[in-house]
Design a protein around this motif. Structure first.
Motif, mmCIF file in Angstrom:
data_model
loop_
_atom_site.group_PDB
_atom_site.id
_atom_site.type_symbol
_atom_site.label_atom_id
_atom_site.label_comp_id
_atom_site.label_asym_id
_atom_site.label_seq_id
_atom_site.Cartn_x
_atom_site.Cartn_y
_atom_site.Cartn_z
ATOM 1 N N SER A 36 4.630 -1.209 31.325
ATOM 2 C CA SER A 36 6.012 -0.997 30.910
ATOM 3 C C SER A 36 6.125 0.355 30.212
ATOM 4 O O SER A 36 5.126 0.930 29.764
ATOM 5 N N LEU A 37 7.353 0.844 30.105
ATOM 6 C CA LEU A 37 7.616 2.097 29.401
ATOM 7 C C LEU A 37 7.129 2.003 27.960
ATOM 8 O O LEU A 37 6.460 2.908 27.450
ATOM 9 N N LYS A 38 7.429 0.883 27.308
ATOM 10 C CA LYS A 38 7.054 0.699 25.906
ATOM 11 C C LYS A 38 5.530 0.756 25.735
ATOM 12 O O LYS A 38 5.019 1.441 24.854
ATOM 13 N N LYS A 39 4.792 0.045 26.590
ATOM 14 C CA LYS A 39 3.323 0.033 26.491
ATOM 15 C C LYS A 39 2.759 1.420 26.774
ATOM 16 O O LYS A 39 1.818 1.870 26.125
ATOM 17 N N SER A 40 3.328 2.099 27.759
ATOM 18 C CA SER A 40 2.869 3.440 28.106
ATOM 19 C C SER A 40 3.078 4.411 26.951
ATOM 20 O O SER A 40 2.186 5.191 26.607
ATOM 21 N N LEU A 41 4.255 4.377 26.347
ATOM 22 C CA LEU A 41 4.536 5.253 25.201
ATOM 23 C C LEU A 41 3.620 4.930 24.025
ATOM 24 O O LEU A 41 3.155 5.829 23.324
ATOM 25 N N ASN A 42 3.338 3.640 23.827
ATOM 26 C CA ASN A 42 2.418 3.245 22.758
ATOM 27 C C ASN A 42 1.024 3.824 22.990
ATOM 28 O O ASN A 42 0.376 4.287 22.051
ATOM 29 N N ILE A 43 0.567 3.812 24.240
ATOM 30 C CA ILE A 43 -0.744 4.389 24.573
ATOM 31 C C ILE A 43 -0.731 5.890 24.303
ATOM 32 O O ILE A 43 -1.668 6.436 23.717
ATOM 33 N N LEU A 44 0.340 6.578 24.715
ATOM 34 C CA LEU A 44 0.430 8.023 24.485
ATOM 35 C C LEU A 44 0.406 8.352 22.994
ATOM 36 O O LEU A 44 -0.253 9.298 22.564
ATOM 37 N N SER A 92 -9.149 11.355 27.033
ATOM 38 C CA SER A 92 -10.360 11.242 26.215
ATOM 39 C C SER A 92 -10.621 9.788 25.803
ATOM 40 O O SER A 92 -11.644 9.492 25.184
ATOM 41 N N PHE A 93 -9.704 8.894 26.159
ATOM 42 C CA PHE A 93 -9.874 7.450 25.952
ATOM 43 C C PHE A 93 -9.837 6.772 27.326
ATOM 44 O O PHE A 93 -8.793 6.244 27.747
ATOM 45 N N PRO A 94 -10.970 6.793 28.058
ATOM 46 C CA PRO A 94 -10.974 6.312 29.442
ATOM 47 C C PRO A 94 -10.448 4.888 29.637
ATOM 48 O O PRO A 94 -9.795 4.609 30.643
ATOM 49 N N ASP A 95 -10.708 4.007 28.676
ATOM 50 C CA ASP A 95 -10.237 2.625 28.844
ATOM 51 C C ASP A 95 -8.712 2.545 28.845
ATOM 52 O O ASP A 95 -8.120 1.774 29.604
ATOM 53 N N LEU A 96 -8.048 3.362 28.019
ATOM 54 C CA LEU A 96 -6.581 3.368 27.976
ATOM 55 C C LEU A 96 -6.011 4.176 29.138
ATOM 56 O O LEU A 96 -5.019 3.774 29.758
ATOM 57 N N ALA A 97 -6.647 5.300 29.446
ATOM 58 C CA ALA A 97 -6.199 6.133 30.567
ATOM 59 C C ALA A 97 -6.292 5.365 31.883
ATOM 60 O O ALA A 97 -5.456 5.535 32.769
ATOM 61 N N ASP A 98 -7.300 4.508 32.011
ATOM 62 C CA ASP A 98 -7.494 3.717 33.227
ATOM 63 C C ASP A 98 -6.257 2.878 33.561
ATOM 64 O O ASP A 98 -5.872 2.771 34.723
ATOM 65 N N LYS A 99 -5.636 2.313 32.543
ATOM 66 C CA LYS A 99 -4.435 1.484 32.756
ATOM 67 C C LYS A 99 -3.307 2.327 33.351
ATOM 68 O O LYS A 99 -2.615 1.903 34.274
ATOM 69 N N ILE A 100 -3.130 3.524 32.810
ATOM 70 C CA ILE A 100 -2.079 4.420 33.295
ATOM 71 C C ILE A 100 -2.412 4.931 34.690
ATOM 72 O O ILE A 100 -1.552 4.994 35.568
ATOM 73 N N ILE A 154 1.015 12.141 35.855
ATOM 74 C CA ILE A 154 1.090 11.072 34.862
ATOM 75 C C ILE A 154 2.494 11.094 34.255
ATOM 76 O O ILE A 154 3.175 10.092 34.200
ATOM 77 N N ILE A 155 2.914 12.290 33.834
ATOM 78 C CA ILE A 155 4.219 12.453 33.190
ATOM 79 C C ILE A 155 5.053 13.471 33.962
ATOM 80 O O ILE A 155 4.592 14.566 34.255
ATOM 81 N N ASP A 156 6.281 13.101 34.249
ATOM 82 C CA ASP A 156 7.260 14.037 34.798
ATOM 83 C C ASP A 156 8.270 14.285 33.688
ATOM 84 O O ASP A 156 9.042 13.402 33.338
ATOM 85 N N ARG A 157 8.216 15.464 33.112
ATOM 86 C CA ARG A 157 9.158 15.789 32.042
ATOM 87 C C ARG A 157 10.129 16.886 32.490
ATOM 88 O O ARG A 157 10.708 17.605 31.696
#
Length: 195
Positions: free
Chosen positions: A3-11, A41-49, A146-149
Motif C-alpha cells: 500500500s501507499l502508506k506501507k511504502s511511505l513508512n518504509i521510505l 541499503s536495507f535489502p529486506d525492506l527494499a525486497d518488498k518494494i 521505484i519512484i516517479d516524482r
C-alpha cells in the motif's frame, strides 16, 4: 502489492525520504528528496518494494529481453528487478559526461529493452539511455522506477512509466523558489555533480 502508506513508512524508516531544500540532479529545487540508495541499503525492506514493482512491470510489459539501468542509481534496482523477472540486466555509466556501455556489456539488435531507474524526475538519464538503444537498433519497451516524482511540466519522457510509487513533490526552477524554501540551506544530494 504494498500500500501507499506501507511504502511511505518504509521510505521514512530507511531515511530514503528526506525533507529540506534540495537541488536535484536536474537542477530543480525541491522540499523533498528521495534517496533510494538509503532504501536499498536495507535489502529486506527494499525486497518488498522491488517485488511490488516487478509485479507491475509484468502486468504492463509483456515481452522484455533485457533490462538497462543507468549508473549509479539504477544499478541495484536493475539487478533486483532482473533477478525477480529472470532477465539479463546491464548498466551504463558516464564516460566524459555521456552514458556508455562498458565492462563487455552490449545490446543486441532488435532486443526489447526496459530502462529502469531508482527515481524519475525529468527523465533526463532515462532518455540518455535511449540513445544507446538507438545506436544498437534495439527496441524500447518502456521505463520503470521505484519512484516517479515527475510532473507533466518537468517530464521529458513521452512513453509510459511504470513505478512502484508516484509521489507528487513540487520542484521549482531558480526563479520560482517559494520564500519558505529559500530560507532553508541548500543541499545538493544527487550524483550527477560528483567529481
Amino acid at each position: 502489492m504494498l500500500s501507499l502508506k506501507k511504502s511511505l513508512n518504509i521510505l521514512k524508516k530507511t531515511d530514503a525520504l528526506l525533507e529540506g531544500h534540495f537541488v536535484l540532479s536536474s537542477g530543480l529545487h525541491s522540499s523533498k528528496y528521495i534517496q533510494c540508495a538509503k532504501l536499498l541499503s536495507f535489502p529486506d525492506l527494499a525486497d518488498k518494494i522491488c517485488k511490488s514493482l516487478a509485479n507491475k512491470i509484468k502486468k504492463n510489459f509483456k515481452k522484455i529481453d533485457l533490462i538497462l539501468a543507468p549508473a549509479m542509481g539504477g544499478v541495484i534496482i536493475g539487478y533486483e528487478i532482473g533477478k525477480i523477472l529472470k532477465k539479463e540486466t546491464i548498466f551504463c555509466e558516464r564516460v566524459n559526461g555521456k552514458f556508455t556501455l562498458r565492462r563487455g556489456f552490449s545490446i543486441k539488435k532488435g532486443a526489447r529493452v526496459l530502462i529502469i531507474e531508482d527515481v524519475i524526475t525529468t527523465g533526463k538519464s532515462s532518455l540518455e539511455c535511449v540513445k544507446l538503444l538507438k545506436k544498437s537498433n534495439a527496441k524500447l519497451v518502456g521505463f520503470a522506477s521505484i519512484i516517479d516524482r515527475s510532473t507533466k511540466k518537468s517530464l521529458k519522457i513521452k512513453n509510459k512509466i511504470v513505478s512502484h510509487l508516484k509521489i507528487d513533490v513540487p520542484s521549482y526552477n531558480l526563479k520560482n523558489i517559494p520564500k519558505s524554501l529559500k530560507s532553508i540551506p541548500i543541499t545538493t544530494p544527487g550524483s550527477r555533480f560528483i567529481k
